[in-house]
Design an enzyme around this catalytic site. Structure first.
Site, PDB file in Angstrom:
ATOM      1  N   LYS A  54      27.675  22.818  23.385  1.00  0.00           N
ATOM      2  CA  LYS A  54      27.178  22.480  24.728  1.00  0.00           C
ATOM      3  C   LYS A  54      26.460  21.129  24.700  1.00  0.00           C
ATOM      4  CE  LYS A  54      27.107  27.334  25.971  1.00  0.00           C
ATOM      5  NZ  LYS A  54      26.390  28.609  26.042  1.00  0.00           N
ATOM      6  N   GLN A  98      20.168  30.354  25.251  1.00  0.00           N
ATOM      7  CA  GLN A  98      21.359  30.971  24.657  1.00  0.00           C
ATOM      8  C   GLN A  98      21.103  32.467  24.456  1.00  0.00           C
ATOM      9  OE1 GLN A  98      24.307  29.320  24.010  1.00  0.00           O
ATOM     10  NE2 GLN A  98      25.130  31.343  23.560  1.00  0.00           N
ATOM     11  N   ASP A 121      22.597  27.613  34.032  1.00  0.00           N
ATOM     12  CA  ASP A 121      23.466  28.652  33.458  1.00  0.00           C
ATOM     13  C   ASP A 121      23.596  29.847  34.415  1.00  0.00           C
ATOM     14  OD1 ASP A 121      25.090  29.453  31.331  1.00  0.00           O
ATOM     15  OD2 ASP A 121      23.489  30.556  30.324  1.00  0.00           O
TER      16      ASP A 121
END
Ligand code: NAP
Length: 281
Positions: A54, A98, A121
């Site tokens: 990412k 994450q 996200d």
């Protein structure tokens, strides 16, 4: 490539190219470079790889990234404090935590520490509500957001269509159902207790698989002409849909790999550019 195959690599590249162009405009207008912070708790090898990918993508299209790594014994309070600090930092436009986090962490509390404007996200309850209500104020969860962009790229009509989502996880199945419903599909959500799953899937004009079981959705469950999106990514590059058999019946289908997979990072990057535009312009 067969014209039945939904080319996620191509569509994700278009999204990344567009994000790169927007980043240049932001830099010209503001003199500042958009920045994504990735937060990783612990050392799970797959998570280490995902966060690195990412950050690499960010840099490849001209954005900055900040790497935050915390030890595996980090408490919820410590993680919330770090995310709050990033949330207050005007140089950070997007925050990605994450997941999965280690067991002792209250992941919901950590997600909710992300300010809605930096939730690139799409994991906060604010973003979840925005997906279901079709409001522009939040961000899409990246994998279902990517699946919607594939449907749009291939001009799949959603209004009034029967969509069946198999899986109800908070990061794929549930938000996907909301995004489809907001676009006027008639949505059925299936899960491990669903009775007669083959019979339900056979009704679907649009099948979205997010189960995490290799080749679980059989070809003869697919209604002829249906559009099939497979979010599944299992060991050996195998999806949740029995691809060869489903291909015969589908009008459009995502391969694994190269279908839904590349879309997730592309949407994350796109949404970080959007966050920077909203914060700085
Ligand atoms: P998950 O959290 O494990 O959820 C799986 C879902 O499948 C659950 O809702 C579960 O039902 C349902 N399910 C399990 N067995 C079933 C059965 N026999 N019949 C019907 N439904 C069943 O998985 P996830 O995180 O959503 O991920 C799903 C897949 O997508 C995985 O292969 C994952 O690797 C992939 N994925 C890919 C990306 C990407 O970037 N491309 C991102 C995220 C996930 P219950 O709720 O009843 O348990």
């Amino acid at each position: 490539m067969s014209d039945k195959i939904i080319d996620g690599k191509m569509v994700s590249q278009q999204i990344l190219d567009d994000a790169a162009r927007r980043v240049q405009v932001i830099k010209q207008k503001t003199g500042k470079t958009p920045c994504l912070a990735t937060v990783l708790v612990g050392e799970d090898p797959a998570s280490v790889t995902y966060t690195r990918m990412k950050r690499n993508r960010c840099e490849k299209i001209g954005m900055k990234s900040v790497k935050v790594e915390m030890p595996s014994q980090t408490t919820t309070e410590q993680l919330v404090a770090k995310i709050t600090e990033l949330g207050n930092d005007p140089a950070i436009n997007g925050i990605l935590l994450q997941h999965p986090s280690p067991k002792q962490v209250d992941e919901r509390a950590a997600f909710e520490a992300i300010p809605p404007g930096k939730d690139v996200d799409g994991v906060t309850l604010h973003s979840f509500a925005c997906m279901w209500h079709h409001l522009d104020d939040g961000f899409d969860c990246c994998t279902p957001g990517g699946m919607m962009r594939l449907l749009d790229a291939y001009k799949v009509e959603l209004k009034g269509k029967q969509a069946v989502v198999i899986g109800r996880s908070p990061i794929v199945g549930m938000p996907m159902a909301g995004l489809l419903l907001a676009r006027h599909a008639t949505v059925t959500i299936c899960h491990s207790r669903t009775q007669d799953l083959p019979g339900v899937v056979r009704q679907a004009d649009i099948v979205c698989a997010a189960v995490g079981k290799p080749n679980f959705i059989k070809g003869d469950w697919i209604k002829p002409g249906a559009v099939v999106l497979d979010a599944g990514y299992n060991e050996g590059n195998v999806g949740d849909v029995d691809y060869e058999a489903a291909y015969e019946r589908a009008s459009l289908i995502t391969p694994v790999p190269g279908g839904v997979g590349p879309m997730t990072i592309a949407v994350l990057i796109e949404q970080t550019a959007t966050a920077a535009e909203r914060q700085w312009e």
